[in-house]
Design a protein around this motif. Sequence first.
Motif, PDB file in Angstrom:
ATOM      1  N   PRO A   1       0.731  -0.998  -0.047  1.00  0.00           N
ATOM      2  CA  PRO A   1      -0.143  -0.019  -0.014  1.00  0.00           C
ATOM      3  C   PRO A   1       0.513   1.161  -0.073  1.00  0.00           C
ATOM      4  O   PRO A   1       0.467   2.305  -0.549  1.00  0.00           O
ATOM      5  N   LEU A   2       1.909   1.207   0.566  1.00  0.00           N
ATOM      6  CA  LEU A   2       2.871   2.329   0.663  1.00  0.00           C
ATOM      7  C   LEU A   2       3.547   2.767  -0.808  1.00  0.00           C
ATOM      8  O   LEU A   2       3.385   3.812  -1.213  1.00  0.00           O
ATOM      9  N   THR A   3       3.806   1.552  -1.336  1.00  0.00           N
ATOM     10  CA  THR A   3       4.359   1.755  -2.735  1.00  0.00           C
ATOM     11  C   THR A   3       3.339   2.375  -3.596  1.00  0.00           C
ATOM     12  O   THR A   3       3.622   3.050  -4.572  1.00  0.00           O
ATOM     13  N   ASP A   4       2.102   1.642  -3.501  1.00  0.00           N
ATOM     14  CA  ASP A   4       1.098   2.069  -4.429  1.00  0.00           C
ATOM     15  C   ASP A   4       0.474   3.741  -4.317  1.00  0.00           C
ATOM     16  O   ASP A   4       0.594   4.369  -5.176  1.00  0.00           O
ATOM     17  N   LEU A   5       0.711   3.951  -2.847  1.00  0.00           N
ATOM     18  CA  LEU A   5       0.200   5.448  -2.614  1.00  0.00           C
ATOM     19  C   LEU A   5       1.573   6.503  -3.049  1.00  0.00           C
ATOM     20  O   LEU A   5       1.155   7.633  -3.605  1.00  0.00           O
ATOM     21  N   ALA A   6       2.943   5.902  -2.956  1.00  0.00           N
ATOM     22  CA  ALA A   6       3.738   6.743  -3.607  1.00  0.00           C
ATOM     23  C   ALA A   6       3.793   6.936  -4.924  1.00  0.00           C
ATOM     24  O   ALA A   6       4.135   7.944  -5.766  1.00  0.00           O
ATOM     25  N   ASP A   7       3.368   6.095  -5.725  1.00  0.00           N
ATOM     26  CA  ASP A   7       3.359   5.966  -7.285  1.00  0.00           C
ATOM     27  C   ASP A   7       2.225   6.894  -7.602  1.00  0.00           C
ATOM     28  O   ASP A   7       2.200   7.639  -8.509  1.00  0.00           O
ATOM     29  N   ARG A   8       1.101   6.966  -6.906  1.00  0.00           N
ATOM     30  CA  ARG A   8      -0.055   7.945  -7.300  1.00  0.00           C
ATOM     31  C   ARG A   8       0.332   9.297  -7.044  1.00  0.00           C
ATOM     32  O   ARG A   8       0.079  10.128  -7.706  1.00  0.00           O
ATOM     33  N   LEU A   9       1.062   9.404  -5.805  1.00  0.00           N
ATOM     34  CA  LEU A   9       1.436  10.658  -5.473  1.00  0.00           C
ATOM     35  C   LEU A   9       2.387  11.276  -6.423  1.00  0.00           C
ATOM     36  O   LEU A   9       2.277  12.529  -7.020  1.00  0.00           O
ATOM     37  N   ALA A  10       3.387  10.574  -6.956  1.00  0.00           N
ATOM     38  CA  ALA A  10       4.055  10.819  -8.091  1.00  0.00           C
ATOM     39  C   ALA A  10       3.635  11.181  -9.065  1.00  0.00           C
ATOM     40  O   ALA A  10       4.018  12.434  -9.796  1.00  0.00           O
ATOM     41  N   HIS A  11       2.598  10.454  -9.568  1.00  0.00           N
ATOM     42  CA  HIS A  11       1.958  10.738 -10.991  1.00  0.00           C
ATOM     43  C   HIS A  11       1.340  12.039 -10.796  1.00  0.00           C
ATOM     44  O   HIS A  11       1.321  12.810 -11.844  1.00  0.00           O
ATOM     45  N   LEU A  12       0.683  12.313  -9.639  1.00  0.00           N
ATOM     46  CA  LEU A  12       0.028  13.477  -9.401  1.00  0.00           C
ATOM     47  C   LEU A  12       0.984  14.972  -9.372  1.00  0.00           C
ATOM     48  O   LEU A  12       0.501  15.689  -9.934  1.00  0.00           O
ATOM     49  N   ARG A  13       1.989  14.587  -8.633  1.00  0.00           N
ATOM     50  CA  ARG A  13       3.145  15.835  -8.614  1.00  0.00           C
ATOM     51  C   ARG A  13       3.588  16.090 -10.017  1.00  0.00           C
ATOM     52  O   ARG A  13       3.715  17.182 -10.432  1.00  0.00           O
ATOM     53  N   SER A  14       3.793  14.963 -11.041  1.00  0.00           N
ATOM     54  CA  SER A  14       4.281  15.179 -12.418  1.00  0.00           C
ATOM     55  C   SER A  14       3.014  15.942 -13.060  1.00  0.00           C
ATOM     56  O   SER A  14       3.238  16.978 -13.798  1.00  0.00           O
TER      57      SER A  14
END
Length: 209
Positions: free
Chosen positions: A190-203
Amino acid sequence: MSDRAKILLVDDREENLIALEAILSSLDLVPVRARSGEEALKKLLNTEFALILLDVRMPGMDGFETAAHIKRRERTRNIPIIFLTVVDSAPDYAFRGYAAGAVDYLTKPFDPWVLRAKVSVFSELYNMNKRLAEQASLLRERVAGELPPGAGEQGAVLPELSRRLTAVEEELARVRELARKSQDPALAAPLTDLADRLAHLRSGFDALA
């Protein structure tokens, strides 16, 4: 109360539900009881939960069967499940629990501090995912020009969105550190999934800004 994460407690024994509520009483969440697998599935129809604490041994529909129904439903398949059972359970119970989609498996009597820590992290992950979804929606509206008059001005919207994203990024870093110290493998996915979503949104935000 509606903004607080809800935790579904599923156990056929009243004393076990009381004990779980006592253990979790110091956390900022809303415990919801279910006395059977059937009742749990009914609760899941109309309420959004951050986590399910699910007893394995129950009359009628046991924990494994209940989890199987939960994972088959589109609306509930991503809700984390922690199985709870007594220490003298069959040796294959842990394997069956993970096979049924559980993120973790605790035997009774369990350490209240361990359970509270696990529930706390999962509820924080749930809250961060909700905030992330809200920011993604705001960013989509900004791109589509669908914000109300006066709210879509870049000078007003983008700095606020950046501030919110930064707050989520800082909170994620804090939760990741807690997970690292706890050495709990159940938190990795779940931490990896959240980090990926956050990175996508930041991009997406950086491209817009």
